[in-house]
Scaffold this motif. Structure first.
Motif, PDB file in Angstrom:
ATOM      1  N   VAL A 293       0.829  -1.208   0.000  1.00  0.00           N
ATOM      2  CA  VAL A 293       0.000   0.000   0.000  1.00  0.00           C
ATOM      3  C   VAL A 293       0.859   1.251   0.000  1.00  0.00           C
ATOM      4  O   VAL A 293       0.552   2.233  -0.691  1.00  0.00           O
ATOM      5  CB  VAL A 293      -0.958  -0.021   1.212  1.00  0.00           C
ATOM      6  CG1 VAL A 293      -1.613   1.338   1.404  1.00  0.00           C
ATOM      7  CG2 VAL A 293      -2.024  -1.090   1.017  1.00  0.00           C
ATOM      8  N   HIS A 294       1.969   1.226   0.742  1.00  0.00           N
ATOM      9  CA  HIS A 294       2.806   2.419   0.845  1.00  0.00           C
ATOM     10  C   HIS A 294       3.649   2.662  -0.413  1.00  0.00           C
ATOM     11  O   HIS A 294       4.182   3.769  -0.577  1.00  0.00           O
ATOM     12  CB  HIS A 294       3.733   2.311   2.063  1.00  0.00           C
ATOM     13  CG  HIS A 294       3.065   2.650   3.357  1.00  0.00           C
ATOM     14  ND1 HIS A 294       2.164   1.807   3.961  1.00  0.00           N
ATOM     15  CD2 HIS A 294       3.144   3.748   4.142  1.00  0.00           C
ATOM     16  CE1 HIS A 294       1.732   2.353   5.078  1.00  0.00           C
ATOM     17  NE2 HIS A 294       2.312   3.543   5.214  1.00  0.00           N
ATOM     18  N   LEU A 295       3.786   1.676  -1.269  1.00  0.00           N
ATOM     19  CA  LEU A 295       4.571   1.903  -2.480  1.00  0.00           C
ATOM     20  C   LEU A 295       3.948   2.979  -3.360  1.00  0.00           C
ATOM     21  O   LEU A 295       4.641   3.865  -3.876  1.00  0.00           O
ATOM     22  CB  LEU A 295       4.701   0.584  -3.263  1.00  0.00           C
ATOM     23  CG  LEU A 295       5.674  -0.452  -2.703  1.00  0.00           C
ATOM     24  CD1 LEU A 295       5.643  -1.709  -3.556  1.00  0.00           C
ATOM     25  CD2 LEU A 295       7.087   0.108  -2.637  1.00  0.00           C
ATOM     26  N   TYR A 296       2.639   2.920  -3.569  1.00  0.00           N
ATOM     27  CA  TYR A 296       1.937   3.888  -4.421  1.00  0.00           C
ATOM     28  C   TYR A 296       0.652   4.311  -3.708  1.00  0.00           C
ATOM     29  O   TYR A 296      -0.453   4.048  -4.180  1.00  0.00           O
ATOM     30  CB  TYR A 296       1.619   3.280  -5.793  1.00  0.00           C
ATOM     31  CG  TYR A 296       2.815   2.623  -6.439  1.00  0.00           C
ATOM     32  CD1 TYR A 296       3.843   3.377  -7.008  1.00  0.00           C
ATOM     33  CD2 TYR A 296       2.948   1.239  -6.456  1.00  0.00           C
ATOM     34  CE1 TYR A 296       4.944   2.775  -7.581  1.00  0.00           C
ATOM     35  CE2 TYR A 296       4.045   0.627  -7.039  1.00  0.00           C
ATOM     36  CZ  TYR A 296       5.036   1.400  -7.591  1.00  0.00           C
ATOM     37  OH  TYR A 296       6.136   0.799  -8.160  1.00  0.00           O
TER      38      TYR A 296
ATOM     39  N   SER B  50       4.019  -5.952 -12.807  1.00  0.00           N
ATOM     40  CA  SER B  50       4.390  -5.387 -11.521  1.00  0.00           C
ATOM     41  C   SER B  50       3.220  -4.590 -10.958  1.00  0.00           C
ATOM     42  O   SER B  50       2.245  -4.296 -11.660  1.00  0.00           O
ATOM     43  CB  SER B  50       5.615  -4.486 -11.661  1.00  0.00           C
ATOM     44  OG  SER B  50       5.323  -3.375 -12.495  1.00  0.00           O
ATOM     45  N   LEU B  51       3.309  -4.233  -9.691  1.00  0.00           N
ATOM     46  CA  LEU B  51       2.203  -3.508  -9.066  1.00  0.00           C
ATOM     47  C   LEU B  51       1.996  -2.150  -9.718  1.00  0.00           C
ATOM     48  O   LEU B  51       0.851  -1.708  -9.893  1.00  0.00           O
ATOM     49  CB  LEU B  51       2.483  -3.337  -7.559  1.00  0.00           C
ATOM     50  CG  LEU B  51       1.426  -2.566  -6.759  1.00  0.00           C
ATOM     51  CD1 LEU B  51       0.073  -3.242  -6.861  1.00  0.00           C
ATOM     52  CD2 LEU B  51       1.845  -2.440  -5.299  1.00  0.00           C
TER      53      LEU B  51
ATOM     54  N   ILE C 217      -1.479   1.113 -13.320  1.00  0.00           N
ATOM     55  CA  ILE C 217      -1.662   1.947 -14.506  1.00  0.00           C
ATOM     56  C   ILE C 217      -2.708   1.344 -15.436  1.00  0.00           C
ATOM     57  O   ILE C 217      -3.547   2.059 -16.008  1.00  0.00           O
ATOM     58  CB  ILE C 217      -0.316   2.151 -15.226  1.00  0.00           C
ATOM     59  CG1 ILE C 217       0.623   3.002 -14.364  1.00  0.00           C
ATOM     60  CG2 ILE C 217      -0.509   2.804 -16.595  1.00  0.00           C
ATOM     61  CD1 ILE C 217       2.010   3.159 -14.948  1.00  0.00           C
ATOM     62  N   GLN C 218      -2.679   0.018 -15.577  1.00  0.00           N
ATOM     63  CA  GLN C 218      -3.662  -0.636 -16.436  1.00  0.00           C
ATOM     64  C   GLN C 218      -5.073  -0.480 -15.879  1.00  0.00           C
ATOM     65  O   GLN C 218      -6.036  -0.289 -16.635  1.00  0.00           O
ATOM     66  CB  GLN C 218      -3.310  -2.115 -16.594  1.00  0.00           C
ATOM     67  CG  GLN C 218      -2.019  -2.373 -17.364  1.00  0.00           C
ATOM     68  CD  GLN C 218      -2.109  -1.902 -18.802  1.00  0.00           C
ATOM     69  OE1 GLN C 218      -3.162  -1.935 -19.425  1.00  0.00           O
ATOM     70  NE2 GLN C 218      -0.985  -1.440 -19.337  1.00  0.00           N
ATOM     71  N   VAL C 219      -5.212  -0.557 -14.554  1.00  0.00           N
ATOM     72  CA  VAL C 219      -6.529  -0.334 -13.946  1.00  0.00           C
ATOM     73  C   VAL C 219      -6.998   1.091 -14.208  1.00  0.00           C
ATOM     74  O   VAL C 219      -8.169   1.339 -14.531  1.00  0.00           O
ATOM     75  CB  VAL C 219      -6.480  -0.625 -12.430  1.00  0.00           C
ATOM     76  CG1 VAL C 219      -7.799  -0.240 -11.764  1.00  0.00           C
ATOM     77  CG2 VAL C 219      -6.175  -2.094 -12.182  1.00  0.00           C
ATOM     78  N   PHE C 220      -6.081   2.046 -14.114  1.00  0.00           N
ATOM     79  CA  PHE C 220      -6.434   3.448 -14.394  1.00  0.00           C
ATOM     80  C   PHE C 220      -6.893   3.624 -15.837  1.00  0.00           C
ATOM     81  O   PHE C 220      -7.889   4.317 -16.098  1.00  0.00           O
ATOM     82  CB  PHE C 220      -5.222   4.342 -14.107  1.00  0.00           C
ATOM     83  CG  PHE C 220      -5.302   5.688 -14.759  1.00  0.00           C
ATOM     84  CD1 PHE C 220      -6.114   6.680 -14.238  1.00  0.00           C
ATOM     85  CD2 PHE C 220      -4.568   5.965 -15.916  1.00  0.00           C
ATOM     86  CE1 PHE C 220      -6.183   7.926 -14.848  1.00  0.00           C
ATOM     87  CE2 PHE C 220      -4.636   7.204 -16.519  1.00  0.00           C
ATOM     88  CZ  PHE C 220      -5.456   8.187 -15.984  1.00  0.00           C
ATOM     89  N   LYS C 221      -6.203   3.014 -16.788  1.00  0.00           N
ATOM     90  CA  LYS C 221      -6.566   3.183 -18.192  1.00  0.00           C
ATOM     91  C   LYS C 221      -7.946   2.626 -18.479  1.00  0.00           C
ATOM     92  O   LYS C 221      -8.748   3.258 -19.190  1.00  0.00           O
ATOM     93  CB  LYS C 221      -5.528   2.497 -19.082  1.00  0.00           C
ATOM     94  CG  LYS C 221      -4.183   3.226 -19.132  1.00  0.00           C
ATOM     95  CD  LYS C 221      -3.227   2.508 -20.069  1.00  0.00           C
ATOM     96  CE  LYS C 221      -1.906   3.256 -20.176  1.00  0.00           C
ATOM     97  NZ  LYS C 221      -0.958   2.572 -21.081  1.00  0.00           N
ATOM     98  N   GLU C 222      -8.260   1.459 -17.943  1.00  0.00           N
ATOM     99  CA  GLU C 222      -9.565   0.870 -18.196  1.00  0.00           C
ATOM    100  C   GLU C 222     -10.665   1.592 -17.435  1.00  0.00           C
ATOM    101  O   GLU C 222     -11.795   1.690 -17.916  1.00  0.00           O
ATOM    102  CB  GLU C 222      -9.543  -0.605 -17.821  1.00  0.00           C
ATOM    103  CG  GLU C 222      -8.615  -1.450 -18.682  1.00  0.00           C
ATOM    104  CD  GLU C 222      -8.736  -2.924 -18.345  1.00  0.00           C
ATOM    105  OE1 GLU C 222      -9.858  -3.460 -18.410  1.00  0.00           O
ATOM    106  OE2 GLU C 222      -7.708  -3.540 -18.002  1.00  0.00           O
ATOM    107  N   ALA C 223     -10.351   2.092 -16.235  1.00  0.00           N
ATOM    108  CA  ALA C 223     -11.374   2.804 -15.457  1.00  0.00           C
ATOM    109  C   ALA C 223     -11.699   4.154 -16.064  1.00  0.00           C
ATOM    110  O   ALA C 223     -12.825   4.654 -15.906  1.00  0.00           O
ATOM    111  CB  ALA C 223     -10.901   2.985 -14.018  1.00  0.00           C
TER     112      ALA C 223
END
Length: 594
Positions: free
Chosen positions: A479-482, A525-526, A531-537
């Motif tokens: 969680v703390h990574l991003y 990678s996480l 980023i892929q979740v952001f693009k589709e959302a």
């Protein structure tokens, strides 16, 4: 004159029972053992000279009579002791007795169980290995995320946000849709990857981020952030839940997290959601050993790979009552931390094939016995005042430099609970119903005297604890990574950001399980997964916006002014500063004959 004489007559010898108060006796383990062992107070050797004996018959002991005096020879029982009333709250490690007033207000506990320790080791069969069911195909990252942060949540947040805007009557023209709310969540995801000092920097000309600025205008984003809500405020007077504003989010996430497959090794620990504001009152907690020392405290249960399955928001003594968790009489008699562990363990899919690992904040003899009665294994470090005083080596003796590192001692209760004490850099005490001390392995520890690493003997239960205790810590690390940046005066917005982050990390952990099950060695990678979740959302029709100038950078003309954008309810705007203050044209009204 007749002088009086002192007449001395033989009298019956008084019993020493008359000079001492009544004491509670303990049934000895053997008839030859004295029954006045265990009293912490010593009787006075000198009787009160003003003492007046009672008038009842000396041969018939009265209600205040007692047995043998303190000078009678005592024999300490070697292996059989009575379990103490262990306090699961924040006790002092020095074991000082509590004040008398506190003892009277403390809730009564059931009668102590007879504890018999013996020099034996555990020999339990190993738990089955976790076998993840391979999927037919790998879903897209957004589909994994939608399993947890589902469209039902987006629909609920959209409805509550529109309702809140109507109740506040701040902007009567405000209304949002589910697509726009999904874009708002997508922007928060990307802000966790490309983090800037201020939210305005994503739209500023010098630091513009097209992925964010092309999706939503700055003014619309700030308005959405100010009005987004998750529960109906009109229902607050009828509840005792202090996390009422975000409780629907965590209730939904807990339901879907519990339904996922669980590994046989589960860890229970605290989670800190960073928050340094002061609007939350005493909901904000402090834990010095956490990376985020100030914030909201959650109790969570996770698998060994970092997948969180259950969460409980801490809000004081009525935490479980506010969550509506029913407790059995056996759970009610336990301490607070033991109740938390028992509630988190009750939501496991299969307790008979599961072992729980926890630290000394949760471990006590009563929770170990409770879980063992439920056929659930447990391993955890423990404090000395919560383990029932087993006949182990004394800590002060083991701390002696003459005692080599790696020294250990263990005993076992007849019902199968191991108590072990091991010397590492510090003395470690554990309770376990999962593994024993054998087989003994070795670990490498740095020696300050020889300036190199040396092999140290390590019991099997210690090695198992170190290998399986880090599930919560691994989730915190991911969680703390991003982490989603969320600065707001509304304290519950930080918990909303954490709900998005924990849904993303859980989705990535489950995605990695699927990749491993089908033999795919290299997965996303996480960061790429996020980023892929952001693009589709954010695949809906974006709202175009133009870059803006900011006074925070050299060369800017004036304070930041929004470029006019087609925003609903926006009727007029001011001209740009470059036109208003150019001093080259006369901007007075021009009258014509038309």
């Amino acid at each position: 004159m007749v002088r009086p004489y002192l007449i001395i007559r033989p009298v019956q010898q008084l019993s020493t029972q008359l000079f001492y108060g009544k004491r509670a006796t303990v049934v000895p383990a053997h008839p030859s053992i004295s029954d006045d062992e265990g009293s912490e107070e010593e009787d006075d050797d000198v009787a009160d000279p003003d003492f007046l004996p009672p008038t009842h018959n000396l041969d018939t002991p009265g209600p205040s009579d007692i047995g043998p005096s303190a000078k009678r020879k005592c024999v300490q029982p070697a292996l059989e002791v009575l379990e103490e009333d262990d306090d699961d709250d924040d006790d002092d490690d020095d074991g000082e007795p509590a004040p008398q007033a506190k003892r009277q207000t403390k809730k009564e506990k059931p009668a102590a169980r007879l504890t018999t320790w013996r020099k034996a080791d555990l020999d339990n069969p190993a738990l089955p290995e976790y076998q993840h069911c391979p999927p037919d195909f790998i879903d897209t990252p957004f589909q994994y995320f939608s399993r947890y942060f589902s469209p039902q949540i987006i629909k609920h947040i959209t409805y509550q946000t529109n309702l809140y805007a109507t109740q506040k009557n701040i902007n009567t023209t405000f209304t949002t849709t589910e697509d726009e709310m999904m874009n708002f969540v997508a922007i928060l995801m990307y802000m966790g990857i490309a983090e800037l000092p201020a939210v305005e920097d994503y739209w500023a000309m010098e630091t513009r981020v097209p992925q964010v600025a092309n999706l939503m205008s700055s003014k619309r984003f700030r308005l959405m952030k100010r009005l987004v809500l998750f529960n109906d405020n009109t229902q607050i007077p009828g509840t005792i839940d202090r996390f009422f504003k975000v409780q629907p989010l965590f209730s939904h996430l807990n339901a879907v997290f519990r339904s996922e497959p669980q590994t046989p090794k589960q860890s229970v620990d605290e989670v800190m959601v960073a928050y340094k504001g002061k609007t939350a009152g005493n909901l904000r907690q402090y834990i010095k050993n956490k990376p985020d020392k100030w914030g909201f405290k959650l109790f969570a249960r996770a698998s060994e790979d970092g997948f969180i399955h259950d969460m409980v928001l801490y809000q004081g003594k009525n935490t479980l009552e506010a969550h509506g968790v029913p407790l059995t009489p056996e759970q009610t008699a336990m301490g607070v931390t033991s109740q938390i562990v028992s509630v988190l363990a009750s939501t496991m899919s299969s307790s008979t094939t599961t072992a729980i690992f926890a630290d000394n904040f949760f471990t006590s003899l009563e929770i170990v016995r409770y879980l063992k009665d439920k056929n659930c294994r447990y391993t955890g470090t423990a404090r000395d005042n919560r383990i029932g005083r087993p006949p182990l080596k004394i800590i002060k003796e083991m701390e002696n430099k003459a005692v080599p590192r790696g020294t250990y001692d263990y005993v076992t209760i007849d019902d199968g609970i191991l108590a072990l004490r091991w010397k590492d850099n510090r003395i470690v005490t554990l309770l376990s119903t999962d593994m024993g001390a054998e087989p003994i392995s070795s670990v490498h520890r740095y020696c300050s005297e020889t300036k190199r690493k040396e092999q140290v003997s390590c019991p099997a239960v210690i090695k198992s604890y170190n290998a399986n205790m880090g599930g919560i810590d691994k989730s915190d690390m991911l969680v703390h990574l991003y982490r989603t940046p969320m600065k707001s005066k509304r304290w519950y917005m930080r918990l909303f950001a954490y709900s998005v982050d924990v849904s993303l990390t859980n989705a990535w952990v489950f995605y990695r399980r699927d990749c491993k099950a089908i033999g795919l060695e290299v997965g996303l990678s996480l960061k790429i997964f996020r980023i892929q979740v952001f693009k589709e959302a954010s695949s809906q029709r974006p709202v175009t916006s133009h870059p803006r100038r900011s006074s925070a950078f050299p060369g800017s003309l004036s304070t930041s002014v929004d470029i006019p954008t087609p925003v609903r309810g926006h009727c007029s705007h001011n001209p740009e500063s470059s036109v208003r203050f150019d001093m080259s044209l006369f901007h007075a009204p021009v009258y014509t004959n038309r």
